[in-house]
Scaffold this motif. Structure first.
Motif, PDB file in Angstrom:
ATOM      1  N   VAL A 110      33.956  34.893  22.698  1.00  0.00           N
ATOM      2  CA  VAL A 110      32.907  34.196  23.449  1.00  0.00           C
ATOM      3  C   VAL A 110      32.684  34.962  24.752  1.00  0.00           C
ATOM      4  CG1 VAL A 110      32.191  32.033  24.520  1.00  0.00           C
ATOM      5  CG2 VAL A 110      33.577  31.996  22.424  1.00  0.00           C
ATOM      6  N   PRO A 111      31.464  35.444  25.032  1.00  0.00           N
ATOM      7  CA  PRO A 111      31.245  36.382  26.152  1.00  0.00           C
ATOM      8  C   PRO A 111      31.054  35.697  27.504  1.00  0.00           C
ATOM      9  CG  PRO A 111      29.209  36.108  24.935  1.00  0.00           C
ATOM     10  CD  PRO A 111      30.252  35.286  24.202  1.00  0.00           C
ATOM     11  N   PHE A 112      32.075  34.976  27.958  1.00  0.00           N
ATOM     12  CA  PHE A 112      31.991  34.402  29.298  1.00  0.00           C
ATOM     13  C   PHE A 112      31.966  35.537  30.324  1.00  0.00           C
ATOM     14  CE2 PHE A 112      33.913  30.695  27.084  1.00  0.00           C
ATOM     15  CZ  PHE A 112      32.979  29.743  27.459  1.00  0.00           C
ATOM     16  N   PRO A 113      31.132  35.432  31.343  1.00  0.00           N
ATOM     17  CA  PRO A 113      30.961  36.551  32.289  1.00  0.00           C
ATOM     18  C   PRO A 113      32.192  36.771  33.163  1.00  0.00           C
ATOM     19  CG  PRO A 113      29.683  34.640  32.994  1.00  0.00           C
ATOM     20  CD  PRO A 113      30.211  34.317  31.634  1.00  0.00           C
ATOM     21  N   GLN A 114      32.515  38.044  33.348  1.00  0.00           N
ATOM     22  CA  GLN A 114      33.612  38.419  34.231  1.00  0.00           C
ATOM     23  C   GLN A 114      33.196  39.645  35.030  1.00  0.00           C
ATOM     24  OE1 GLN A 114      37.050  40.343  32.086  1.00  0.00           O
ATOM     25  NE2 GLN A 114      35.902  39.761  30.252  1.00  0.00           N
ATOM     26  N   ASN A 115      33.854  39.843  36.175  1.00  0.00           N
ATOM     27  CA  ASN A 115      33.532  41.014  36.978  1.00  0.00           C
ATOM     28  C   ASN A 115      34.371  42.212  36.533  1.00  0.00           C
ATOM     29  OD1 ASN A 115      36.072  40.704  38.140  1.00  0.00           O
ATOM     30  ND2 ASN A 115      35.303  39.833  40.049  1.00  0.00           N
ATOM     31  N   ARG A 116      34.226  43.309  37.218  1.00  0.00           N
ATOM     32  CA  ARG A 116      34.862  44.560  36.787  1.00  0.00           C
ATOM     33  C   ARG A 116      36.384  44.500  36.863  1.00  0.00           C
ATOM     34  NH1 ARG A 116      32.993  48.819  41.356  1.00  0.00           N
ATOM     35  NH2 ARG A 116      34.189  50.228  39.995  1.00  0.00           N
ATOM     36  N   TYR A 117      36.911  43.512  37.594  1.00  0.00           N
ATOM     37  CA  TYR A 117      38.361  43.387  37.717  1.00  0.00           C
ATOM     38  C   TYR A 117      38.944  42.320  36.782  1.00  0.00           C
ATOM     39  CZ  TYR A 117      37.194  46.104  41.800  1.00  0.00           C
ATOM     40  OH  TYR A 117      36.700  47.080  42.624  1.00  0.00           O
ATOM     41  N   GLY A 118      38.092  41.708  35.998  1.00  0.00           N
ATOM     42  CA  GLY A 118      38.565  40.740  35.020  1.00  0.00           C
ATOM     43  C   GLY A 118      38.556  39.302  35.476  1.00  0.00           C
ATOM     44  N   GLU A 119      37.982  39.026  36.674  1.00  0.00           N
ATOM     45  CA  GLU A 119      37.888  37.644  37.136  1.00  0.00           C
ATOM     46  C   GLU A 119      36.743  36.940  36.413  1.00  0.00           C
ATOM     47  OE1 GLU A 119      38.904  37.228  41.694  1.00  0.00           O
ATOM     48  OE2 GLU A 119      37.490  38.873  41.379  1.00  0.00           O
ATOM     49  N   PHE A 120      37.004  35.726  35.950  1.00  0.00           N
ATOM     50  CA  PHE A 120      35.951  34.930  35.322  1.00  0.00           C
ATOM     51  C   PHE A 120      35.267  34.112  36.413  1.00  0.00           C
ATOM     52  CE2 PHE A 120      38.706  35.938  31.756  1.00  0.00           C
ATOM     53  CZ  PHE A 120      37.776  36.325  30.805  1.00  0.00           C
ATOM     54  N   ILE A 121      34.098  34.579  36.825  1.00  0.00           N
ATOM     55  CA  ILE A 121      33.391  34.029  37.974  1.00  0.00           C
ATOM     56  C   ILE A 121      32.854  32.639  37.641  1.00  0.00           C
ATOM     57  CG2 ILE A 121      31.538  34.445  39.629  1.00  0.00           C
ATOM     58  CD1 ILE A 121      33.865  36.470  39.652  1.00  0.00           C
TER      59      ILE A 121
END
Length: 662
Positions: A110-121
């Motif tokens: 499931v493509p929940f958005p995350q930033n380049r460091y892997g945090e799920f914003i």
């Protein structure tokens, strides 16, 4: 395979009923935990809310997993618990397992958005003090169910499709089996259209009883099957607590978020689409206030009685007045601005102005603002059936039933009062009066996981004998079909479709977002009459699989409506007043916004949290004196958030030595 009364019998440890995100999660968790003796049952695999419902940005609620904002399991549990009438052990479990369930979905794809460091914003949703919400877009739950379904198929779990739940079989207070009608098998053929499951556990992921309401945003094919559970002795919890909100009706879709923030014009017409009027101005003469309240409906989307006196939920009541009280139709017109041709943002509230300014849309018409802010929200309606182009066509809307916060009673492991019966997802009554947006998706994953853990650890035994109880259930189902078919054969028209329409219209008119003691009693009297005489009056064409299917569907919906209306009447009798997403008419109450021209049906008094620490439980049982059955109720203190020992060495020792978390 064995047979009972000519009906084939499947023997299995666990049957998961429902193929939404909660059902597939339960089946997969069971398999991962080593309990592979599992089958799934669905009325239609590709139907249901998980696969077909959403909004402009469908939300999933979880523990904060990004940034520097503080959060904790306990704090999230307190947020859920503060919604009122929610049991604390459910709140704590939903908080404690939220990260586990969420990250499992991420791992499945499931493509929940995350930033380049892997945090799920995250972002802040309604009733949320943090930024716990996330989304993959309009179809978050569809993405969940698709990935979970792929995993279940890889596991090799058998799925029985086209099966209508008829009855749950209980022996000595415990689950013994399930009877379903195979809607893909002709009733007049050589093969029995019924199928029996003999099982130790039922994971009931059937969704809420959406079929009770005509005015609903639940997708086509989402009916629920709660009536069978109530007939089997499963109790209900917080059944009065529905959530309502503005939604388009053709197609069914929540008009939350950007659809409201771009401030469309609200138009009503007569039943034929003539006599268009911009009706909000009747109650809201101030141009800036009107626009600002419409804007606020974007992220205050659910009807909230606390916001009806001087806030954005007045919009819902004005729409309700047009559609229910005046018999008119309501549309959103994105082609023109409210009140005047040109858009004047200087009249907006500071909150609305700042938001639209940051979005760069302090210009143009609503459709121009929508396409600038959220092009997918515009494109969405172009791809639906019926097709709607918001550039050229108005969008019909109403105040629709959207979610039942109550449901079948659950404990801390999502087991009901009936041993081996686990309601998960919307079928389970885990929520309170209020809940953060997206909490339902988290609750479904957590409840399914908890049920699977309990079954795999404690309920792996063989099913109990069920011949006598199953025979009674099968005989009753065969007798109902025989009687209904005989009436149709004698010339009495098939009435299953009419009954379905009539109960839905009645519930929307008398037990929707605006109710009174009188309207509830009127609806209860009619539903009781239909249910009490159902077996003696229903007529169904034996040659029509759809008609026989509706024979059991309508009985289930009537049972649910009877139980729910009884709970509403008891709530009023217990001193309950307006709360959550429902206005209970009070002749001595206040009129929203002090607008004395509004009808007295809108007078209300806030509950004010008076019953927040109580939970209403409802039960149905057969009665020799009343074919509709007898209702009983109890009010109990809600269970507090547990205060367990969290010293690591103690918990670790107990876990090592006993594993006794159950």
């Amino acid at each position: 395979m064995t047979f009972l009364q000519g009906v084939p019998v499947v023997t299995v440890n666990t049957v998961v009923v429902g193929t939404g995100s909660a059902g597939f999660c339960a089946a997969d968790r069971l398999w991962e935990l080593g309990q592979t003796d599992v089958v799934m049952v669905a009325d239609k695999v590709n139907a249901g809310s998980s696969r077909n419902a959403g909004s402009d940005k469908q939300t999933y609620y979880k523990l904060t997993l990004s940034g520097g904002d503080g959060d904790s399991v306990r704090e999230m549990a307190q947020t859920l618990y503060s919604g009122g009438a929610m049991d604390g052990d459910n709140a704590l479990a939903e908080a404690a397992l939220s990260a586990r369930g969420f990250l499992r979905l991420c791992d499945l794809g499931v493509p929940f958005p995350q930033n380049r460091y892997g945090e799920f914003i995250g972002y802040k949703t309604d009733h949320d003090p943090r930024r716990r919400a996330t989304s993959v877009g309009p179809y978050t739950s569809r993405s969940m169910v698709e990935q979970l379904e792929k995993k279940v198929h890889r596991n090799g779990t058998t799925i029985y499709d086209e099966c209508r739940v008829v009855d749950v079989i209980v022996e000595d207070g415990a689950v013994a089996g399930l009877l379903v009608l195979r809607t893909d098998v002709p009733h007049d053929g050589a093969e029995s259209p019924f199928l029996l499951f003999r099982c130790t556990n039922l994971v009931y992921a059937t969704g809420g009883p959406a079929g009770m309401y005509a005015t609903r945003v639940f997708p086509h094919g989402q009916w629920g099957a709660s009536g069978a559970a109530y007939r089997a002795g499963v109790h209900g919890k917080n059944l009065t607590e529905w959530q309502f909100g503005l939604a388009s009706t053709h197609p069914r879709w929540n008009v939350s978020g950007t659809y409201m923030q771009v401030i469309p014009t609200f138009i009503s017409t007569d039943a034929s689409g003539e006599d268009p009027r911009e009706f909000l101005t009747e109650a809201l003469g101030d141009y800036g206030q009107l626009m600002s309240l419409v804007f606020l409906k974007g992220y205050q989307w659910p009807f909230d009685i606390r916001k009806a006196l001087d806030g954005s939920s007045l919009i819902d009541l004005l729409v309700y007045r047009e559609t229910v009280l005046r018999g008119r139709r309501v549309f959103l017109d994105f082609r023109r601005n409210p009140v005047q041709e040109s858009f004047d943002p200087s009249a907006l509230s500071p909150e609305a102005y700042e938001y639209l300014d940051r979005a760069g849309v302090l210009f143009g018409t609503p459709i121009e603002r929508l396409r600038r802010m959220n092009e997918p929200a515009y494109q969405f309606y172009l791809g639906k059936n019926p097709y709607v182009d918001l550039e050229t066509t108005m969008l019909e809307v109403d105040v629709c039933a959207q979610h039942n916060n109550g449901g079948l009673v659950v404990d801390a492991w999502w087991q009901s009062n009936v041993e081996g019966f686990f309601p998960v997802g919307e079928a389970g009554g885990a929520h309170g009066v209020y809940r953060p947006g997206g909490a339902a998706l988290n609750s479904g994953q957590v409840g399914a996981t908890r049920a699977a853990q309990f079954i795999a650890a404690r309920r792996t035994g063989d099913p109990r004998p069920f011949e006598s109880s199953a025979t009674r259930v099968v005989d009753a189902a065969l007798a109902l079909v025989a009687a209904a078919s005989a009436r149709a054969a004698s010339g009495i028209p098939d009435n299953t479709g009419d009954l379905l329409d009539e109960v839905q219209v009645l519930m929307s008119a008398k037990a929707g977002p605006v109710r009174s003691a009188q309207s509830i009693e009127e609806a209860l009297e009619q539903v009781h009459a239909w249910l009490a005489s159902y077996e003696a009056t229903v007529s169904a064409d034996a040659s029509s699989r759809r008609s026989i299917n509706r024979t059991f569907l309508v009985r289930d919906i009537l049972t649910s409506a009877y139980v729910y209306l009884s709970a509403m009447a008891d709530y009023v009798g217990h001193g309950g007043r307006s709360r959550g997403s429902v206005l209970y008419t009070d002749p001595a109450g206040a009129i929203p916004h002090g607008l004395t021209e509004l009808p007295d049906v809108f007078r209300f008094t806030l509950d004010g949290g008076a019953l927040d620490d109580e939970v209403q439980e409802t039960s149905w049982e057969p009665s020799g004196d009343d074919p509709a059955g007898r209702m009983s109720f109890r009010w109990r203190p809600r269970r507090p958030i547990p205060e367990d020992d969290d010293f690591f060495e103690n918990v670790w020792r107990e876990f090592r030595e006993t594993g006794n978390v159950f």
